[in-house]
Design an enzyme around this catalytic site. Structure first.
Site, PDB file in Angstrom:
ATOM      1  N   SER A 148      56.221  25.091   6.991  1.00 64.22           N
ATOM      2  CA  SER A 148      55.636  26.376   6.594  1.00 64.22           C
ATOM      3  C   SER A 148      55.318  26.318   5.116  1.00 64.22           C
ATOM      4  O   SER A 148      56.011  25.637   4.344  1.00 64.22           O
ATOM      5  CB  SER A 148      56.614  27.529   6.853  1.00 64.22           C
ATOM      6  N   TYR A 162      65.143  30.488   5.724  1.00 70.35           N
ATOM      7  CA  TYR A 162      63.881  30.051   6.327  1.00 70.35           C
ATOM      8  C   TYR A 162      63.112  29.137   5.369  1.00 70.35           C
ATOM      9  O   TYR A 162      62.691  28.037   5.741  1.00 70.35           O
ATOM     10  CB  TYR A 162      63.033  31.261   6.710  1.00 70.35           C
TER      11      TYR A 162
END
Length: 266
Positions: A148, A162
């Site tokens: 990501s 995350y």
């Protein structure tokens, strides 16, 4: 260019969707099948895996579903064994499983930290541990890891577990790529930007718009240089390219799929 994965067996880990619509893994599995691959669809939610398999079979493709928690070593070993029993090989592995939990180092619990790191990063370690020997015996294979842009840029939301886990995917992928390059095995990472997929709804709606999902989507669209978030198919097409022989000389790299968001802040 139909048939870009003809004769290949693709294992997609996280092949279901966390809600109605198209998640990255679900789209990748269906697209890979449309391009000729036989699919082994893994998800912790058996109904989600079966839904993806049903779509593939309805379109005339070949697919099998497997329930597994990819953060558990025994379940990963069993799923790889079943794929080999079913298809005899693994030509492409897409590591797509991932979760997102909001919170900085003070707000996030230790349990939340461990859970996100286990699902997002340890799962890749375990799948590679069991799939790489298979690919080595075959004389080649491809690994596509979904990271990501949160691993390299701030996206405006504090989710330290995350962003840390997704950032760690990058050196992990490079290490695999370089260790196995002479063995015919490629490994690359995709870095999606702000994407409109079912995964974002529950974890992020309160961080953006006090629970108003429509407003959250509007605000996230506005962050993107294109004026609109990407979707699961944008990630799936990037994964298809990296899994195909068109990318045969590409390994150890990072493909950003974000509509120019990281370029805006570089």
């Amino acid at each position: 260019m139909a048939g870009r994965l003809d004769g290949k067996v693709a294992m997609v880990v996280g092949a279901g969707s966390s809600g109605p619509g198209w998640g990255n893994g679900k789209a990748a599995a269906v697209l890979f099948a449309r391009e000729g691959a036989r699919l082994f669809c893994v998800d912790i939610n058996p109904a989600a895996a079966e839904e993806t398999v049903a779509i593939i079979r309805k379109e005339g493709g070949e697919a099998e579903a497997q329930q597994a928690d990819a953060s558990k070593a025994g379940e990963v070993a069993a799923m790889v064994a079943r794929c080999l029993e079913t298809y005899g090989r693994v030509d492409a592995l897409e590591n797509n499983v991932g979760i997102l939990e909001v919170g900085g180092p003070v707000e996030a619990s230790e349990e939340s930290w461990d859970r996100v790191l286990d699902v997002n990063l340890k799962s890749m370690f375990l799948t590679c541990k069991h799939v790489l020997p298979v690919m080595e015996r075959q004389g080649g294979g491809v690994i596509v890891n979904i990271a990501s842009i949160a691993g390299i840029r701030d996206t405006g939301v504090p989710y330290i577990s995350y962003s840390t886990s997704k950032g760690a995917v990058l050196p992990f992928t490079r290490s695999v790529a370089l260790q196995y390059a002479k063995k015919g095995i490629r490994a690359n990472a995709i870095l999606p930007g702000l994407m409109n997929t079912p995964m974002i709804v529950e974890p992020l709606k309160d961080s953006y718009a006090d629970g108003d999902v429509g407003e959250m989507i509007r605000l996230r669209d506005a962050q993107c240089p294109t004026g609109k978030m990407g979707d699961a198919w944008d990630v799936a097409h990037a994964a298809l390219f990296l899994a195909s022989d068109e990318a045969r000389y590409i390994t150890g790299t990072e493909l950003i799929v974000d509509g120019g968001l990281t370029a805006k802040f570089s």
